[in-house]
Every structure is written in structure tokens, then in C-alpha cells.
Scaffold this motif. Sequence first.
Motif, PDB file in Angstrom:
ATOM      1  N   ASN A  98     -38.598  37.563  13.516  1.00 34.28           N
ATOM      2  CA  ASN A  98     -37.955  38.365  14.556  1.00 34.28           C
ATOM      3  C   ASN A  98     -36.724  39.070  13.996  1.00 34.28           C
ATOM      4  O   ASN A  98     -36.065  38.577  13.074  1.00 34.28           O
ATOM      5  CB  ASN A  98     -37.540  37.481  15.735  1.00 34.28           C
ATOM      6  CG  ASN A  98     -38.740  37.004  16.533  1.00 34.28           C
ATOM      7  OD1 ASN A  98     -39.816  37.580  16.455  1.00 34.28           O
ATOM      8  ND2 ASN A  98     -38.551  35.944  17.300  1.00 34.28           N
ATOM      9  N   VAL A  99     -36.419  40.202  14.572  1.00 37.38           N
ATOM     10  CA  VAL A  99     -35.247  40.966  14.162  1.00 37.38           C
ATOM     11  C   VAL A  99     -33.987  40.117  14.313  1.00 37.38           C
ATOM     12  O   VAL A  99     -33.850  39.333  15.256  1.00 37.38           O
ATOM     13  CB  VAL A  99     -35.125  42.248  15.018  1.00 37.38           C
ATOM     14  CG1 VAL A  99     -33.796  42.938  14.771  1.00 37.38           C
ATOM     15  CG2 VAL A  99     -36.272  43.194  14.717  1.00 37.38           C
ATOM     16  N   MET A 100     -33.067  40.258  13.357  1.00 37.88           N
ATOM     17  CA  MET A 100     -31.780  39.570  13.429  1.00 37.88           C
ATOM     18  C   MET A 100     -30.691  40.588  13.747  1.00 37.88           C
ATOM     19  O   MET A 100     -30.820  41.774  13.441  1.00 37.88           O
ATOM     20  CB  MET A 100     -31.476  38.868  12.105  1.00 37.88           C
ATOM     21  CG  MET A 100     -32.516  37.827  11.712  1.00 37.88           C
ATOM     22  SD  MET A 100     -32.111  37.045  10.139  1.00 37.88           S
ATOM     23  CE  MET A 100     -33.584  36.043   9.882  1.00 37.88           C
ATOM     24  N   TYR A 101     -29.615  40.094  14.343  1.00 39.57           N
ATOM     25  CA  TYR A 101     -28.499  40.958  14.699  1.00 39.57           C
ATOM     26  C   TYR A 101     -27.223  40.445  14.038  1.00 39.57           C
ATOM     27  O   TYR A 101     -26.871  39.271  14.181  1.00 39.57           O
ATOM     28  CB  TYR A 101     -28.309  40.996  16.220  1.00 39.57           C
ATOM     29  CG  TYR A 101     -29.462  41.637  16.957  1.00 39.57           C
ATOM     30  CD1 TYR A 101     -29.430  42.989  17.282  1.00 39.57           C
ATOM     31  CD2 TYR A 101     -30.583  40.894  17.319  1.00 39.57           C
ATOM     32  CE1 TYR A 101     -30.495  43.588  17.956  1.00 39.57           C
ATOM     33  CE2 TYR A 101     -31.650  41.479  17.981  1.00 39.57           C
ATOM     34  CZ  TYR A 101     -31.600  42.823  18.301  1.00 39.57           C
ATOM     35  OH  TYR A 101     -32.656  43.408  18.956  1.00 39.57           O
ATOM     36  N   TRP A 102     -26.582  41.337  13.281  1.00 40.25           N
ATOM     37  CA  TRP A 102     -25.276  41.038  12.712  1.00 40.25           C
ATOM     38  C   TRP A 102     -24.244  41.942  13.381  1.00 40.25           C
ATOM     39  O   TRP A 102     -24.522  43.110  13.679  1.00 40.25           O
ATOM     40  CB  TRP A 102     -25.234  41.314  11.211  1.00 40.25           C
ATOM     41  CG  TRP A 102     -26.114  40.441  10.362  1.00 40.25           C
ATOM     42  CD1 TRP A 102     -26.975  39.466  10.768  1.00 40.25           C
ATOM     43  CD2 TRP A 102     -26.221  40.509   8.932  1.00 40.25           C
ATOM     44  NE1 TRP A 102     -27.615  38.907   9.693  1.00 40.25           N
ATOM     45  CE2 TRP A 102     -27.172  39.522   8.545  1.00 40.25           C
ATOM     46  CE3 TRP A 102     -25.619  41.284   7.941  1.00 40.25           C
ATOM     47  CZ2 TRP A 102     -27.525  39.308   7.217  1.00 40.25           C
ATOM     48  CZ3 TRP A 102     -25.961  41.078   6.618  1.00 40.25           C
ATOM     49  CH2 TRP A 102     -26.904  40.088   6.257  1.00 40.25           C
ATOM     50  N   VAL A 103     -23.066  41.401  13.582  1.00 38.46           N
ATOM     51  CA  VAL A 103     -21.963  42.187  14.135  1.00 38.46           C
ATOM     52  C   VAL A 103     -20.995  42.535  13.018  1.00 38.46           C
ATOM     53  O   VAL A 103     -20.640  41.682  12.204  1.00 38.46           O
ATOM     54  CB  VAL A 103     -21.229  41.394  15.239  1.00 38.46           C
ATOM     55  CG1 VAL A 103     -19.938  42.101  15.632  1.00 38.46           C
ATOM     56  CG2 VAL A 103     -22.118  41.249  16.455  1.00 38.46           C
ATOM     57  N   LYS A 104     -20.585  43.767  12.988  1.00 40.42           N
ATOM     58  CA  LYS A 104     -19.613  44.207  11.996  1.00 40.42           C
ATOM     59  C   LYS A 104     -18.230  43.752  12.435  1.00 40.42           C
ATOM     60  O   LYS A 104     -17.681  44.232  13.427  1.00 40.42           O
ATOM     61  CB  LYS A 104     -19.662  45.729  11.849  1.00 40.42           C
ATOM     62  CG  LYS A 104     -19.131  46.249  10.531  1.00 40.42           C
ATOM     63  CD  LYS A 104     -19.543  47.697  10.316  1.00 40.42           C
ATOM     64  CE  LYS A 104     -19.185  48.156   8.907  1.00 40.42           C
ATOM     65  NZ  LYS A 104     -19.643  49.542   8.669  1.00 40.42           N
TER      66      LYS A 104
END
Length: 374
Positions: free
Chosen positions: A63-69
Motif C-alpha cells: 500500500n502507498v505510504m505517506y511521509w510528511v515533510k
Amino acid sequence: MKIEPKQIKIREVFDGYADQGDDGVFAYGGRLAIRPPYQREFVYDNDQAESVIQTVLKGFPLNVMYWVKASPDSYEVLDGQQRTLSVMQYLKHQYPITLDGKKYYWDALPDDSYDAIMNYEFMVYICEGKESEKLEWFRVVNIAGAKLTEQELRNSVYTGAWLSDAKRYFSKRNCAAKLLSDKYITGDPNRQELLEKALRGICEYQGISEITEYMARYKSDADADELWQYFQDVIHWVEKIFPKYFLDMKGLDWCHLYNEYHNFAYNSSVMAAEVKRLHEDEDVQKPKGIYEFLLCRDTDPFAGRLLNLRAFDKRDKLAAYSRQNGICPICGEHFAFEEMEGDHIKPWSKGGQTTPDNCQMLCKACNGKKSDKY
């Protein structure tokens, strides 16, 4: 919120991987915080973690992962922590996987499997936005995964030194609170359930209506000593009042019972004998109610209801109804059988038994008002 897709190889993410315990887990050359303050502790078991590695080896998409800048050159994992840690921990030889019926740790993998893992690309969405947007997005993207508990959501908002210290006591598999209270209080510390119970208890104790109010009040404190001391006081009080342990003591709301009754004086020897006696009493249908019954029986005339005492059977009630000619002995009015309830003439708490000769029929209104008068 701005979102930019990016494909990143596992070998790049693994570069600089370091698990610093309570201080966080980092990777991607130290630029990625895999476990930011608002993320849950790692909860995948070995089978779940291995399934991630098997997916990678087969080249199937995760599944797609999400990183926050977090800054121009640093990131935090918003969603995908457990998948990322599954891979990182395998690369650190923390568990084996099964290939062709054999167990393989990372350093024993065939070369082609090694390359398949290291060159696998995570599909990552890099997100930029305000703190409130990050947390709201975190709520949304976790709906499809392991649902966050209410306390995990609270932790996502009230971060800081106080929360870090509270989690040190309440949020690890073998944390101090778990070791102290495991016989008495249920809850998975990893999912913040133990922390939530302690917070709910101290809020009631201090007259605070919401856990969020307590966390907001103390979030800037350097430590959670007050909460930890309260929790210790609860458990030590239980051990003092009920010195002999019974299995049905586990799972009771001991924080609430402490808040209600810790200022009363009890004889622990008498309490131990009474617990044993009540466990042996066939009329007691709810053994878990024994403890609160003993704590409040001198102040609550209806305490016996906590025990769900064995009721008179229909034959005994019909016989009593016939003897009384349908008259309620308290109000003196006549009622149909269905409008009356069986009651102990001599209250159970004063030694009365659930036997035919101790049965009387009262109208529902009078029975609802009757206590242990005799």
C-alpha cells in the motif's frame, strides 16, 4: 495539503537506520523519523511482518505510504510505519522468514532474494501542510488499517515531554504499569489502553470531566510523576484491602473503586474471609461484584444487587403469592401475580437464604424501594 508521489528504494530507506527506543526510530540517512510522536508503537506480530517481506520478495505492491515533510530535508512517516519497520527489522536480523520450507535470516538469504529486497521501491507520497492538516490526514489514511484507539488519537495531539514520560510508564509491552497491575487491570499498553485507564481514573479522582482536559493541562510538564503515583496508589490499595488474590479480580475498574472508597477503613483479614465466604455462597451469581459489595455494603442499602443474587423460582413465588392472597405486605394492596416480585423476608445480607420459607411477594414499586430492612 500538497502531496507529491515518489518511488524510494529500500536500500535508500535502510541507510542510517537506527532504533533509539523512546527517542525515536530513524532511517533514510537520518532524515526520516519512522516513528513520530503521534504514531502508535509497533504492533505487527512476526507473521504479519513476514507477510510484508514476502510481498516485497514477490515484487507485489505494498500500500502507498505517506511521509510528511518536517523541514526542507527531513520527513516523518504519517502512514506506513508498521510496513516500514517490518522491513527495517528484518534487515536488522530481528526475525526470520520462510523460503522453500526453510527459515532465513537476512544475512543468509540467496543473492537474488537479497537484491529483490534492497532494490524494491516503496511508493511514497510526500505531504506538506500544517500540523492540524497532518493529524486530520492521519485519521483519514488509517481508516483502512488497524483502527486507532481513542487514546492514540489523543496522543497525536498532546505531544511533549509529559506524554513521552507517561508512555515510558504505561505504553510498552513490559512497562512498569503493566508489570505492577497485570493481575488486576486489563489493557494492551501498546495500544495505549493502560494509559487511557490511568488517565480516566485520575480525571475522575480530580473531578476533571475529559481526558483531553487533563492532557492539555499537563502537556508541557517535564514528567508524568503525578499520574504514575496515582496508579501505584490504586494498585497498592487493592493489594492492602484484598490481600488474597482471586482470578475474578482482574478486569474490574479498580481506579473507580479506589476513587470511591479509598478513604474508608477496612479490616483486610475480615475482607479476605468475606471474599472466600461469598465465593462459596451458591446464591451469589456474579462473583465479580463481590469486591464492590464488600466496599459499599455498610453505606449502600442496595449493595446486594451487585451480586446478582439467585432469584426465587416460579414455584416458590406462586406458593408465597397464594399464602398472601395476592396482598403486598408493605403497601397492603392487591396485585396480580405478574405485578409482583419475589423477595427475601430476611435479607440475604443478614443471613437469609433463597428458600421457600424465606420468600414473600412484593409489588414492584415496594420491592424497588425496599432495602435490607428486617
